[in-house]
Structures are given as structure tokens and as C-alpha cells.
Design a protein around this motif. Sequence first.
Motif, short mmCIF file in Angstrom:
data_model
loop_
_atom_site.label_atom_id
_atom_site.label_comp_id
_atom_site.label_asym_id
_atom_site.label_seq_id
_atom_site.Cartn_x
_atom_site.Cartn_y
_atom_site.Cartn_z
N ASP A 1 -12.06 -10.87 -7.79
CA ASP A 1 -12.69 -10.41 -7.64
C ASP A 1 -11.91 -9.19 -8.42
OD1 ASP A 1 -14.88 -11.48 -7.64
OD2 ASP A 1 -15.85 -9.96 -5.64
N ASN A 2 -12.55 -7.86 -8.18
CA ASN A 2 -12.17 -7.24 -8.56
C ASN A 2 -10.62 -6.60 -8.42
OD1 ASN A 2 -13.03 -7.02 -11.75
ND2 ASN A 2 -14.07 -5.79 -11.18
N GLY A 3 -10.62 -6.89 -6.75
CA GLY A 3 -9.41 -6.31 -5.61
C GLY A 3 -10.88 -5.54 -5.15
N TYR B 1 -3.83 -2.07 -14.45
CA TYR B 1 -4.94 -2.24 -13.23
C TYR B 1 -3.53 -1.59 -12.76
CZ TYR B 1 -7.60 -5.20 -16.60
OH TYR B 1 -8.25 -5.83 -17.01
N THR B 2 -3.23 -1.95 -11.41
CA THR B 2 -2.24 -2.04 -10.44
C THR B 2 -2.71 -2.94 -9.14
OG1 THR B 2 -3.14 0.53 -10.06
CG2 THR B 2 -2.12 -0.05 -8.31
N ILE B 3 -1.47 -2.80 -9.17
CA ILE B 3 -0.44 -3.66 -8.06
C ILE B 3 0.01 -3.32 -7.12
CG2 ILE B 3 0.77 -6.29 -7.75
CD1 ILE B 3 0.77 -6.82 -10.45
N VAL C 1 -7.16 1.74 -9.75
CA VAL C 1 -5.86 2.76 -8.70
C VAL C 1 -6.80 3.27 -7.44
CG1 VAL C 1 -4.95 4.50 -7.51
CG2 VAL C 1 -4.34 4.40 -9.81
N ASP C 2 -6.78 2.62 -5.90
CA ASP C 2 -7.58 2.45 -5.00
C ASP C 2 -7.44 3.86 -3.90
OD1 ASP C 2 -9.50 2.98 -2.58
OD2 ASP C 2 -10.16 0.40 -3.70
N THR C 3 -7.33 4.63 -3.65
CA THR C 3 -6.30 5.63 -2.79
C THR C 3 -7.15 5.50 -1.77
OG1 THR C 3 -8.39 8.27 -2.89
CG2 THR C 3 -6.30 7.58 -4.57
N GLN C 4 -8.65 5.30 -1.27
CA GLN C 4 -8.70 5.06 -0.08
C GLN C 4 -8.24 3.91 0.50
OE1 GLN C 4 -13.08 5.65 0.00
NE2 GLN C 4 -13.28 7.60 0.37
N ALA D 1 2.77 1.16 -5.02
CA ALA D 1 1.60 1.03 -5.88
C ALA D 1 2.06 1.01 -7.56
CB ALA D 1 0.66 1.73 -6.07
N VAL D 2 2.12 -0.51 -7.88
CA VAL D 2 2.60 -1.07 -8.76
C VAL D 2 1.45 -0.68 -10.39
CG1 VAL D 2 4.14 -2.50 -10.30
CG2 VAL D 2 4.38 -2.12 -8.09
N PRO D 3 2.06 -0.23 -11.13
CA PRO D 3 0.77 0.02 -12.68
C PRO D 3 1.09 -1.96 -13.20
CG PRO D 3 2.37 1.45 -12.65
CD PRO D 3 2.93 0.44 -11.64
#
Length: 224
Positions: A145-147, A216-218, A185-188, A202-204
Motif C-alpha cells: 500500500d502506501n506504507g 518518500y520515507t524508508i 513521514v509518520d511520526t506516530q 528514517a531514510v529520505p
Amino acid sequence: MKPHITLAETMTPDGKSMALVEHDGDFSMRVDGRDLMHSSVSASELHLGEIAVEQLRGATEGRVLIGGLGMGFTLKSVLAGVGKNIAVEAVELIPEVVEWNRTFMKDLNGKLLDDPRVTVVTRDVYALLNRSKPNTYDAILLDIDNGPTAMVQKGNARLYTRQGLQQIRRALKAGGRVAIWSASVDTQFEARLKSMNFRIEAVPARLHKNARRSTYTIYVADKA
């Protein structure tokens, strides 16, 4: 102007329309008319595979799980980064996506499904992890999905809950790594990973190789 050609269609388990579309040699998968992925913007998927297995470079054995086949770019990057004795499970929920890779997208990455290191599993990743033995995988990759924000299948959101992450942690070997693709980015979610004793980064990730900014973020999380 060259037309957009719908090559094949199916329905997701949630009852949404999913289509494979070709335009001028490029492919896209669309869900209810919205692009889910596109073959011309694969840099983040390649990056996901690269960083997920970097600790396995030079390893003589190991086991990797890829959740979400997509267009095969993550699989391509994983295979390029590991040796001939590393077993790779490519797990895809929707059987038609596997078939599209073997047929319409055979010359893209579909031929990689015949690599002797690869086992293709048509199954829900959450269910597979739930039944996997502890300490099974050296690396787990999630490109579903979108993560953490589900788009295709609501049930996929379970993977990113505390319970889903517990299953991932249990399935990883000591020092194993999970790498998770996220549309933003999903801080939660990041805090949830930290609370479960993962060492995280958190890798851009860029939309395409020459993009000026990361889109995106990995999330890279190593089992302590």
C-alpha cells in the motif's frame, strides 16, 4: 500523443478496481483510477531493497522476506545485493499482480521470478508472519500500500500496528532488519517502532534518481 492502454483489470479483496495500464513503454498500476505505482519512478523501491540487505553483502546464507511484489523493482534490488545462497520469498496478496509480472511485465522485472533464489508466495503477509517460526528472517521488507496508510486493502494496516510489528520482530533473527516503505513521514509510526526496542533510522527516498528533493520515507529498524 500515444494512448494509455488498459492491459488487464482485477478487483482487490476490498472490492476496489485495480488495473495495469501501459503508456509509451511505461507501466502503471491504478486503484480506482489513482496511480499506486509507476515503472518510471522506481528509485525509492530500488533504494528500499538496497538498504534492507546491505548487512547481508558477502553472506553465504540467509533468508529474506519481501512483502509486496509490485512491479518487481524491490526484488531486483534485493537480488543484486545478495549472494547466490540467499533465499528470497516474494509475497504478494493479489495473484493477478504476479501474473502481470510474468506476462505483460516480463521484460521489466518479471523474469526475476524465475531466479532460483526466489520463491513466490501468493498470500497475505500478515497471515504469513503470524504463522512463521521465530528467528526465521535476516531481513523483512514491506512495500505494501502506501506504507502505514493503507490504500488498496484495509487489512494491510494491521502490519503497522503494535501487534503487526511484534510479529515482525518475532520473525526476525537477532540483529535482523525490517525496512518499510512509507509514502510520507509518520511520526506516530516512528515512535511505535522506537517503543518496541528497534534501532531505527528514517531514510529520505527520492521519487526518481535525479529528483532534487526526497518525497518518500524508508523506515529502517534493526532488532536489538
